[in-house]
Design an enzyme around this catalytic site. Structure first.
Site, short mmCIF file in Angstrom:
data_model
loop_
_atom_site.label_atom_id
_atom_site.label_comp_id
_atom_site.label_asym_id
_atom_site.label_seq_id
_atom_site.Cartn_x
_atom_site.Cartn_y
_atom_site.Cartn_z
N CYS A 21 0.57 -1.27 -0.10
CA CYS A 21 -0.40 0.25 -0.62
C CYS A 21 1.13 1.00 0.38
O CYS A 21 0.33 2.06 0.17
CB CYS A 21 -0.91 0.55 0.76
N HIS A 69 -4.24 6.20 1.52
CA HIS A 69 -3.95 4.91 0.64
C HIS A 69 -5.76 5.06 0.75
O HIS A 69 -6.52 5.29 2.17
CB HIS A 69 -3.18 4.34 1.58
N ASN A 106 -10.04 -0.55 -2.26
CA ASN A 106 -8.77 -0.67 -2.05
C ASN A 106 -7.91 -1.43 -2.73
O ASN A 106 -7.78 -2.74 -3.36
CB ASN A 106 -8.42 -1.41 -0.64
O1 UT7 Z 1 -4.39 -1.64 3.43
C1 UT7 Z 1 -4.63 -2.49 4.28
C2 UT7 Z 1 -6.42 -3.37 3.90
N1 UT7 Z 1 -7.21 -3.52 5.59
C3 UT7 Z 1 -7.85 -2.21 5.97
O2 UT7 Z 1 -7.85 -1.12 6.05
C4 UT7 Z 1 -8.36 -3.40 6.59
C5 UT7 Z 1 -8.34 -2.54 8.49
N2 UT7 Z 1 -9.06 -3.26 9.02
C6 UT7 Z 1 -10.39 -2.93 9.23
O3 UT7 Z 1 -11.20 -2.31 8.90
C7 UT7 Z 1 -11.90 -4.23 10.08
O4 UT7 Z 1 -10.29 -4.46 10.77
C8 UT7 Z 1 -12.52 -5.10 9.21
C9 UT7 Z 1 -12.98 -3.61 7.65
C10 UT7 Z 1 -11.83 -6.01 8.63
C11 UT7 Z 1 -13.59 -5.67 9.64
O5 UT7 Z 1 -14.04 -5.59 11.02
P1 UT7 Z 1 -13.84 -5.74 11.90
O6 UT7 Z 1 -15.05 -4.94 12.94
O7 UT7 Z 1 -12.68 -5.28 12.80
O8 UT7 Z 1 -14.51 -7.37 12.15
P2 UT7 Z 1 -14.08 -8.28 12.38
O9 UT7 Z 1 -12.85 -9.08 11.88
O10 UT7 Z 1 -14.37 -8.61 14.02
O11 UT7 Z 1 -15.55 -9.22 12.71
C12 UT7 Z 1 -16.79 -8.91 12.98
C13 UT7 Z 1 -18.04 -10.35 12.45
C14 UT7 Z 1 -17.17 -11.54 12.47
O12 UT7 Z 1 -18.22 -12.31 13.10
P3 UT7 Z 1 -18.61 -12.76 13.70
O13 UT7 Z 1 -16.59 -13.23 14.78
O14 UT7 Z 1 -18.27 -11.67 15.44
O15 UT7 Z 1 -19.53 -13.89 14.24
C15 UT7 Z 1 -16.76 -12.16 10.80
O16 UT7 Z 1 -16.63 -13.22 11.03
O17 UT7 Z 1 -17.56 -10.14 10.77
C16 UT7 Z 1 -18.08 -10.68 10.33
N3 UT7 Z 1 -17.19 -10.52 8.52
C17 UT7 Z 1 -17.90 -10.37 8.19
N4 UT7 Z 1 -19.51 -10.84 8.09
C18 UT7 Z 1 -20.06 -10.15 6.99
C19 UT7 Z 1 -15.93 -11.01 8.62
N5 UT7 Z 1 -15.92 -9.93 7.22
C20 UT7 Z 1 -17.06 -10.27 6.85
C21 UT7 Z 1 -17.75 -10.53 5.66
N6 UT7 Z 1 -19.56 -9.75 5.32
N7 UT7 Z 1 -17.17 -9.82 4.24
#
Ligand code: UT7
Length: 330
Positions: free
Chosen positions: A112, A257, A287
């Site tokens: 990135c 970014h 992204n």
């Molecule tokens: O260049 C770097 C690029 N990366 C980023 O910018 C990522 C930075 N991180 C984030 O923006 C966040 O951590 C995410 C958007 C990736 C995830 O958000 P979060 O609030 O940290 O969610 P989480 O990983 O804690 O997951 C919450 C829930 C989980 O379910 P349970 O365990 O609570 O039942 C995941 O399994 O959301 C679930 N989940 C989804 N649900 C629907 C994970 N991905 C998805 C999805 N759709 N695509």
């Protein structure tokens, strides 16, 4: 001696993939994706489009904007984490497509932050007198390397394909162009956002089992990325302003970014800057990693959010972890 930007262009593939399209192949929803990332849709290239093809289109747009011919390019630098092939680097495939045999061509692999690392290399080349005109491109085809099963949904929904390019030229003035670049990295976080295989860290570079173990797909510690990205981008902005004795009023636009709209909003709020100062297009492209900053810069110009003379602050953070900032005057 300085480095000025004489042309900026971008290219995104025609195919639009909405959140609802992704919800047809994995358990996700438009609401989840928009609430977590601000992404509504992204572009995916066609089966026969590679990263160097996208880079070629962006280069043509940048050359057109610069009103210069390709033959004046003395060096090609391409930032990508999604190369056409494992080796050689994609810059030589771009060079061949451009018909620039003999011109040095290299890849930069800092994910990135790849565009800013590449800009810094180009600036150093130009200001040392080695080359007078350098092409810098950020290009990615993520869509062919994502895991569209439920296991990969946290990462797959975030990424899209695209390319952005700039033409840089030696200038007598140090008051415009790329005024400053700061870079950093911390390898202890390397495994918080990575594609583990194939690779020489394994007993064999490639084994069929790697696919079953999902080692060929990107893996991300989303919360760690979020926490570090917000902290570092705020720090980069504050440090750059302090170093150049500037305030918010001196900056016309901030281009972060485009990793996640929530990350950008978090940084904006921490800095207590006006929303209008932050450019956002992640809602349409997701992204695009090394391509995101040059695509945003190109769109900001086309939308007249910046014009010649505008001061723009570029901020990047991503896999590595690597990060960087650049202060530019258009
Ligand atoms: O260049 C770097 C690029 N990366 C980023 O910018 C990522 C930075 N991180 C984030 O923006 C966040 O951590 C995410 C958007 C990736 C995830 O958000 P979060 O609030 O940290 O969610 P989480 O990983 O804690 O997951 C919450 C829930 C989980 O379910 P349970 O365990 O609570 O039942 C995941 O399994 O959301 C679930 N989940 C989804 N649900 C629907 C994970 N991905 C998805 C999805 N759709 N695509």
């Amino acid at each position: 001696m300085g480095t000025k930007i004489i042309g900026i262009g971008h290219y995104v593939p025609e195919r639009v993939v909405t959140n609802n399209d992704l919800a047809k192949v994995m358990e996700t929803t438009d609401e989840w994706i928009q609430a977590r990332s601000g992404i509504k849709e992204r572009r995916y290239g066609s089966d026969d489009q590679s990263t160097s093809d996208l880079a070629y289109e962006a280069t043509q747009a940048a050359l057109k904007s610069a009103e210069v011919g390709k033959d004046s390019i003395e060096c090609i630098i391409l930032a990508t984490l999604s190369p056409d092939h494992m080796f050689p680097g994609s810059a030589v495939f771009l060079q061949e497509k451009l018909g620039l045999a003999g011109v040095p061509a290299m890849d930069v692999r800092t994910q990135c932050s790849g565009f800013l690392y590449s800009l810094s290399v180009a600036k150093a080349y130009i200001e040392s007198g080695m080359y007078k005109r350098v092409l810098v491109v950020g290009a990615e085809v993520h869509s062919k390397g994502l895991d569209f099963s439920n296991e990969g949904r946290d990462v797959a929904v975030l990424f899209g394909d695209g390319a952005g390019a700039v033409i840089l030229e030696q200038s007598d003035s140090t008051d415009d162009g790329i005024l400053d670049i700061s870079l950093g990295a911390d390898g202890k976080y390397a495994k918080d956002l990575w594609v583990p295989a194939p690779g020489t860290a394994f007993k064999k570079w490639f084994e069929p089992g790697m696919a079953e173990e999902r080692l060929l797909f990107p893996q991300m510690n989303g919360r760690k990325v979020f926490q570090m990205a917000t902290t570092m981008m705020e720090k980069l902005a504050r440090d750059t302003l302090l170093k150049h004795n500037l305030t918010e009023q001196d900056i016309d636009l901030v281009i972060c970014h485009q990793a996640n709209a929530r990350i950008i909003e978090f940084v904006r709020k921490s800095l207590e800057w006006d929303q209008s100062k932050f450019f956002i297009n992640i809602d349409r492209y997701g992204n695009t990693t090394a391509a995101s900053i040059p695509i945003a810069l190109s769109e900001a110009l086309l939308q007249e959010k910046v014009k010649p003379g505008s001061k723009v602050l570029l901020l990047a953070f991503g896999s590595g972890f690597t990060w960087g900032s650049a202060l530019i005057s258009l």
